[in-house]
Design a protein around this motif. Structure first.
Motif, PDB file in Angstrom:
ATOM      1  N   ASN A  75      91.642  44.024 -44.200  1.00 43.90           N
ATOM      2  CA  ASN A  75      92.109  45.224 -43.551  1.00 43.90           C
ATOM      3  C   ASN A  75      92.082  46.264 -44.814  1.00 43.90           C
ATOM      4  O   ASN A  75      93.075  46.984 -44.940  1.00 43.90           O
ATOM      5  CB  ASN A  75      93.427  45.182 -43.081  1.00 43.90           C
ATOM      6  N   ALA A  76      91.252  46.401 -45.629  1.00 45.18           N
ATOM      7  CA  ALA A  76      90.895  47.311 -46.719  1.00 45.18           C
ATOM      8  C   ALA A  76      90.816  48.676 -46.073  1.00 45.18           C
ATOM      9  O   ALA A  76      90.134  48.969 -44.918  1.00 45.18           O
ATOM     10  CB  ALA A  76      89.750  46.939 -47.399  1.00 45.18           C
ATOM     11  N   VAL A  77      91.347  49.626 -46.929  1.00 44.87           N
ATOM     12  CA  VAL A  77      91.460  51.080 -46.644  1.00 44.87           C
ATOM     13  C   VAL A  77      90.279  51.820 -46.711  1.00 44.87           C
ATOM     14  O   VAL A  77      89.609  51.772 -47.996  1.00 44.87           O
ATOM     15  CB  VAL A  77      92.703  51.612 -47.306  1.00 44.87           C
ATOM     16  N   THR A  78      89.904  52.575 -45.816  1.00 41.52           N
ATOM     17  CA  THR A  78      88.869  53.848 -46.144  1.00 41.52           C
ATOM     18  C   THR A  78      89.332  55.056 -45.684  1.00 41.52           C
ATOM     19  O   THR A  78      90.456  55.174 -45.028  1.00 41.52           O
ATOM     20  CB  THR A  78      87.584  53.280 -45.119  1.00 41.52           C
ATOM     21  N   LEU A 135     103.754  48.921 -38.173  1.00 39.28           N
ATOM     22  CA  LEU A 135     102.730  49.002 -38.815  1.00 39.28           C
ATOM     23  C   LEU A 135     102.104  47.695 -39.397  1.00 39.28           C
ATOM     24  O   LEU A 135     102.849  47.108 -40.121  1.00 39.28           O
ATOM     25  CB  LEU A 135     102.807  49.735 -40.096  1.00 39.28           C
ATOM     26  N   ALA A 136     101.171  47.207 -38.631  1.00 37.78           N
ATOM     27  CA  ALA A 136     100.747  45.738 -39.153  1.00 37.78           C
ATOM     28  C   ALA A 136      99.355  45.505 -39.552  1.00 37.78           C
ATOM     29  O   ALA A 136      98.440  46.517 -39.339  1.00 37.78           O
ATOM     30  CB  ALA A 136     100.736  44.697 -37.818  1.00 37.78           C
ATOM     31  N   SER A 157     107.188  47.711 -41.454  1.00 35.60           N
ATOM     32  CA  SER A 157     105.999  47.341 -41.683  1.00 35.60           C
ATOM     33  C   SER A 157     105.847  45.846 -41.565  1.00 35.60           C
ATOM     34  O   SER A 157     106.816  45.069 -42.087  1.00 35.60           O
ATOM     35  CB  SER A 157     105.665  47.742 -43.203  1.00 35.60           C
ATOM     36  N   ALA A 158     104.786  45.239 -41.091  1.00 36.63           N
ATOM     37  CA  ALA A 158     104.695  43.864 -41.143  1.00 36.63           C
ATOM     38  C   ALA A 158     103.726  43.068 -42.121  1.00 36.63           C
ATOM     39  O   ALA A 158     102.587  43.166 -41.923  1.00 36.63           O
ATOM     40  CB  ALA A 158     104.078  43.329 -39.576  1.00 36.63           C
ATOM     41  N   VAL A 212      98.118  48.698 -35.522  1.00 30.16           N
ATOM     42  CA  VAL A 212      97.429  47.425 -36.215  1.00 30.16           C
ATOM     43  C   VAL A 212      95.944  47.984 -37.145  1.00 30.16           C
ATOM     44  O   VAL A 212      95.155  48.445 -36.590  1.00 30.16           O
ATOM     45  CB  VAL A 212      96.923  46.584 -35.352  1.00 30.16           C
ATOM     46  N   LEU A 213      96.197  47.779 -38.479  1.00 20.88           N
ATOM     47  CA  LEU A 213      95.023  47.969 -39.308  1.00 20.88           C
ATOM     48  C   LEU A 213      93.887  47.062 -39.217  1.00 20.88           C
ATOM     49  O   LEU A 213      94.133  45.742 -39.358  1.00 20.88           O
ATOM     50  CB  LEU A 213      95.379  48.035 -40.791  1.00 20.88           C
TER      51      LEU A 213
END
Length: 258
Positions: A25-28, A53-54, A99-100, A18-19
């Motif tokens: 859930n912005a990516v770093t 992957l959610a 991917s969800a 879970v991101l």
């Protein structure tokens, strides 16, 4: 292992990454490194037969790079390399990955969502690859490389040049997502599909993923050689014997990956 930007959960043969950076859930760089670490662990975990992957919550699967975070902007080439590594890892991961893609799926979220083997959208899903309107070059190995193989030249150009929001039904028509699930049924249907996939034959899934990937990463001849290679392995496996026996006995097979 303790993570800061993701959670890892297990239920039967299904493990979920879970991101977890609300609200979108912005990516770093740290999140990408944690996803890579989790995938390494789940590859070795025998009980895991399928990975989901959610994103946390329902607002967004992932809204792309966190452009407000100083460490994201400062990462430069290393951020690009991490993004590419996650896309490559998801695509080449030896177990099926679902991917969800619920809510917003934008930029880097578009890249990692599409890299998964089965892509489940909700009726709330909105997809966008609008890098041109941020002055950003998409460079994670999806929009400028894989996307043309997935949807064709014209549709890839439409998505990238127009950069407009795409709803779930339009994404389904393009082949970007596997199916669209009503939001009220989403959790139950995701669980049902993941459980079904977790019950499949691990050797066959490895063969499917590796050989399909070879079709565009290498050559049709390389893919055919892989087909022969995996056919020889599968034909000698206990799982093939178990699958045939279960069919004849009208029961569910119990595959062991050997």
């Amino acid at each position: 292992m303790t993570y800061e930007d993701i959670r890892v959960e297990h239920r039967g043969g299904v493990s979920t990454i879970v991101l977890s950076r609300p609200p979108v859930n912005a990516v770093t760089p740290r999140l990408l490194m944690e996803v890579l670490s989790a995938l390494d662990d789940l590859e070795e975990r025998g009980e895991t037969r399928c990975v989901v992957l959610a994103g946390s919550g329902t607002k967004a699967f992932c809204a792309g790079a966190d452009l407000k975070a100083d460490n994201t902007l400062a990462a430069g080439d290393s951020f690009r390399d991490l993004g590419r590594a996650v896309v490559d890892r998801l695509e080449a991961f030896p177990k099926p990955v679902i991917s969800a893609m619920r809510g917003w799926c934008v930029g880097g979220g578009f890249a990692i969502g599409l890299a998964c083997d089965v892509r489940l959208a909700s009726t709330t899903t909105r997809i966008r690859t609008g890098d041109a309107y941020l002055g950003v070059i998409p460079s994670w190995g999806m929009s400028l490389t894989r996307l043309t193989h997935f949807v064709g030249r014209n549709r890839a150009l439409d998505l990238l040049i127009l950069g407009e929001d795409l709803d779930a039904e339009a994404a389904l028509q393009m082949g970007l997502v596997t199916r669209v699930i009503p939001e009220e049924d989403y959790d139950a249907e995701l669980a049902r599909i993941a459980e079904r996939v977790a019950g499949g034959a691990p050797i066959t899934f490895k063969a499917i993923k590796e050989t399909i990937r070879a079709q565009y990463m290498y050559t049709p001849a390389a893919a055919q050689a892989l087909e022969t290679h995996w056919s020889d392995i599968g034909g000698a496996s206990a799982d093939m014997r178990e699958g045939i026996a279960a069919f004849r006995e009208k029961r569910q097979p119990v595959f062991r990956g050997c």
